[in-house]
Write an enzyme that holds these catalytic residues in place. Structure first.
Site, PDB file in Angstrom:
ATOM      1  N   ARG A  39       0.910  -0.882  -0.286  1.00  0.00           N
ATOM      2  CA  ARG A  39       0.197  -0.191  -0.068  1.00  0.00           C
ATOM      3  C   ARG A  39       0.950   1.223  -0.323  1.00  0.00           C
ATOM      4  O   ARG A  39       0.201   1.885  -0.060  1.00  0.00           O
ATOM      5  CB  ARG A  39      -0.740  -0.267   1.141  1.00  0.00           C
ATOM      6  CG  ARG A  39      -1.800  -1.272   0.925  1.00  0.00           C
ATOM      7  CD  ARG A  39      -3.483  -0.290   1.304  1.00  0.00           C
ATOM      8  NE  ARG A  39      -4.436  -1.657   1.347  1.00  0.00           N
ATOM      9  CZ  ARG A  39      -5.403  -0.971   1.932  1.00  0.00           C
ATOM     10  NH1 ARG A  39      -5.055  -0.417   2.938  1.00  0.00           N
ATOM     11  NH2 ARG A  39      -6.694  -2.860   2.499  1.00  0.00           N
ATOM     12  N   ASP A  65     -15.627  10.521   6.752  1.00  0.00           N
ATOM     13  CA  ASP A  65     -14.778   9.493   6.366  1.00  0.00           C
ATOM     14  C   ASP A  65     -13.898  10.393   6.795  1.00  0.00           C
ATOM     15  O   ASP A  65     -13.467  12.196   6.369  1.00  0.00           O
ATOM     16  CB  ASP A  65     -14.936   9.098   4.932  1.00  0.00           C
ATOM     17  CG  ASP A  65     -14.387   7.892   4.473  1.00  0.00           C
ATOM     18  OD1 ASP A  65     -14.813   6.569   4.713  1.00  0.00           O
ATOM     19  OD2 ASP A  65     -12.623   7.899   5.061  1.00  0.00           O
TER      20      ASP A  65
HETATM   21  C1  LIG Z   1     -14.987  -0.880   4.983  1.00  0.00           C
HETATM   22  S1  LIG Z   1     -15.281   0.761   4.506  1.00  0.00           S
HETATM   23  C2  LIG Z   1     -16.974   1.010   5.557  1.00  0.00           C
HETATM   24  C3  LIG Z   1     -18.017   1.822   4.308  1.00  0.00           C
HETATM   25  C4  LIG Z   1     -19.886   1.691   4.945  1.00  0.00           C
HETATM   26  N1  LIG Z   1     -19.344   2.121   6.114  1.00  0.00           N
HETATM   27  C5  LIG Z   1     -19.869   0.303   4.346  1.00  0.00           C
HETATM   28  O1  LIG Z   1     -20.287  -0.420   5.416  1.00  0.00           O
HETATM   29  O2  LIG Z   1     -20.307   0.304   3.417  1.00  0.00           O
HETATM   30  C6  LIG Z   1     -14.285   1.317   6.074  1.00  0.00           C
HETATM   31  C7  LIG Z   1     -14.197   3.107   5.837  1.00  0.00           C
HETATM   32  O3  LIG Z   1     -13.942   3.396   7.153  1.00  0.00           O
HETATM   33  C8  LIG Z   1     -13.078   4.933   6.659  1.00  0.00           C
HETATM   34  N2  LIG Z   1     -11.846   5.163   8.153  1.00  0.00           N
HETATM   35  C9  LIG Z   1     -11.458   4.196   8.638  1.00  0.00           C
HETATM   36  N3  LIG Z   1     -10.605   4.935   9.792  1.00  0.00           N
HETATM   37  C10 LIG Z   1     -11.284   5.968   9.702  1.00  0.00           C
HETATM   38  C11 LIG Z   1     -11.950   6.661  11.042  1.00  0.00           C
HETATM   39  N4  LIG Z   1     -10.952   6.720  11.934  1.00  0.00           N
HETATM   40  N5  LIG Z   1     -12.183   7.926  10.976  1.00  0.00           N
HETATM   41  C12 LIG Z   1     -13.185   8.231   9.716  1.00  0.00           C
HETATM   42  N6  LIG Z   1     -12.899   6.923   8.623  1.00  0.00           N
HETATM   43  C13 LIG Z   1     -12.263   6.085   8.814  1.00  0.00           C
HETATM   44  C14 LIG Z   1     -12.273   4.165   5.565  1.00  0.00           C
HETATM   45  O4  LIG Z   1     -11.342   5.241   5.483  1.00  0.00           O
HETATM   46  C15 LIG Z   1     -12.780   3.800   4.902  1.00  0.00           C
HETATM   47  O5  LIG Z   1     -14.101   3.981   3.354  1.00  0.00           O
END
Ligand SMILES: C[S@@+](CC[C@H](N)C(=O)[O-])C[C@H]1O[C@@H](n2cnc3c(N)ncnc32)[C@H](O)[C@@H]1O
Length: 274
Positions: free
Chosen positions: A40, A146
């Site tokens: 990554r 996000d």
């Molecule tokens: C696997 S995706 C899930 C997307 C959606 N909630 C779903 O269930 O389909 C996880 C998301 O969490 C975000 N994320 C991870 N750590 C985070 C943080 N500390 N604060 C805000 N967003 C975060 C990532 O950027 C990513 O877009």
């Protein structure tokens, strides 16, 4: 030839990266993610014209370095799709129908989609609200946040390919999307976009900028990346933003940490604030 050469990347480098990302955004990287992290970040090390990971880590030692944005963007996992865990949208529909559709409301229904990735989840909520209120202008405000600035820019544009619309019905496709034949993409209609406000927010920030509560919070498939302590403190923070009777939606594989007395399970990883 040098471009494809492996760059120096030690156990200590991985540990340093894991600690940087944990402290800033709460993501807990297990040892078995060492190769994934290499893959990554290798592009970022090269983009900065550095010759090994140690130099990259040193650069991140400056907390306000612009590289931080790319670093956290590279380490998040962003898989999402429309109407993922569809039963949550049915529950939301029933809840909104029962409490808000048939009564006179003075304030819009506020929903927070707190890890919205490329927008599918927030737009699924918006479409659900149009359906339940039976109008293209429902009294609803959706905040979609996000951490990752790259996914947010995709979300704001709201353009999707046919394979991303697999779970969208034919009826929804016509009602909520504009077809762009020239490049075979589908764009979210402006009235649906207007219901959603996208903003960058790190769930780990000590203070969040919102000053009103929400009738529902979606925090799905992100807590799995956090450890138990982080999950617990996040849930405590969510509790402040949810009045009694409101809903919290978590992802299907997310276990609620112990010692939580602010929420009770309604069903299928949906919780009610008590
Ligand atoms: C696997 S995706 C899930 C997307 C959606 N909630 C779903 O269930 O389909 C996880 C998301 O969490 C975000 N994320 C991870 N750590 C985070 C943080 N500390 N604060 C805000 N967003 C975060 C990532 O950027 C990513 O877009």
């Amino acid at each position: 030839m040098l471009i494809n050469a492996q760059l120096d990347y030690t156990e200590a480098d991985f540990n340093a990266i894991a600690s940087l990302v944990y402290n800033r955004v709460g993501i807990s990287l297990h040892k078995n993610k060492k190769n994934l992290v290499y893959n990554r970040l290798i592009g970022r090390v090269r983009a900065n014209k550095l010759s090994n990971f140690a130099q990259y880590i040193k650069m991140l030692g400056d907390n306000s370095h612009t590289e931080w944005e790319y670093f956290v963007n590279a380490l998040t996992t962003n898989l999402t799709y429309f109407f993922r865990e569809h039963y949550h949208f049915e529950l939301l529909k029933a809840y909104v129908n029962e409490h808000f559709v048939h009564t006179t409301i003075t304030e819009p229904v506020r929903i927070w989609c707190s890890a919205c990735s490329t927008g599918e989840e927030a737009y699924s909520i918006a479409m659900t609200m149009v359906e339940v209120f039976g109008t293209s202008k429902p009294p609803v405000k959706i905040l979609a946040t996000d951490l990752n600035t790259h996914v947010l820019s995709i979300a704001r544009k709201g353009h999707y390919t046919p394979d991303q619309l697999e779970r969208v019905t034919e009826k929804q496709m016509h009602q909520f999307f504009i077809t762009h034949k020239h490049n075979n993409t589908y764009e979210i209609k402006p009235e649906i976009k207007a219901l959603v406000h996208f903003k960058r927010l790190n769930l780990m920030d000590r203070q969040w900028p919102m000053n009103s509560q929400f009738q529902a919070i979606f925090c799905r498939n992100v807590m799995i990346y956090f450890d138990k302590n982080t999950q617990r403190s996040l849930l405590n923070k969510f509790a402040h933003y949810l009045p009694a009777g409101s809903l919290l939606f978590l992802g299907h594989s997310e276990n609620f940490p112990d010692h939580q007395n602010q929420f009770v399970l309604l069903r299928q990883t949906t919780y009610t604030r008590v």
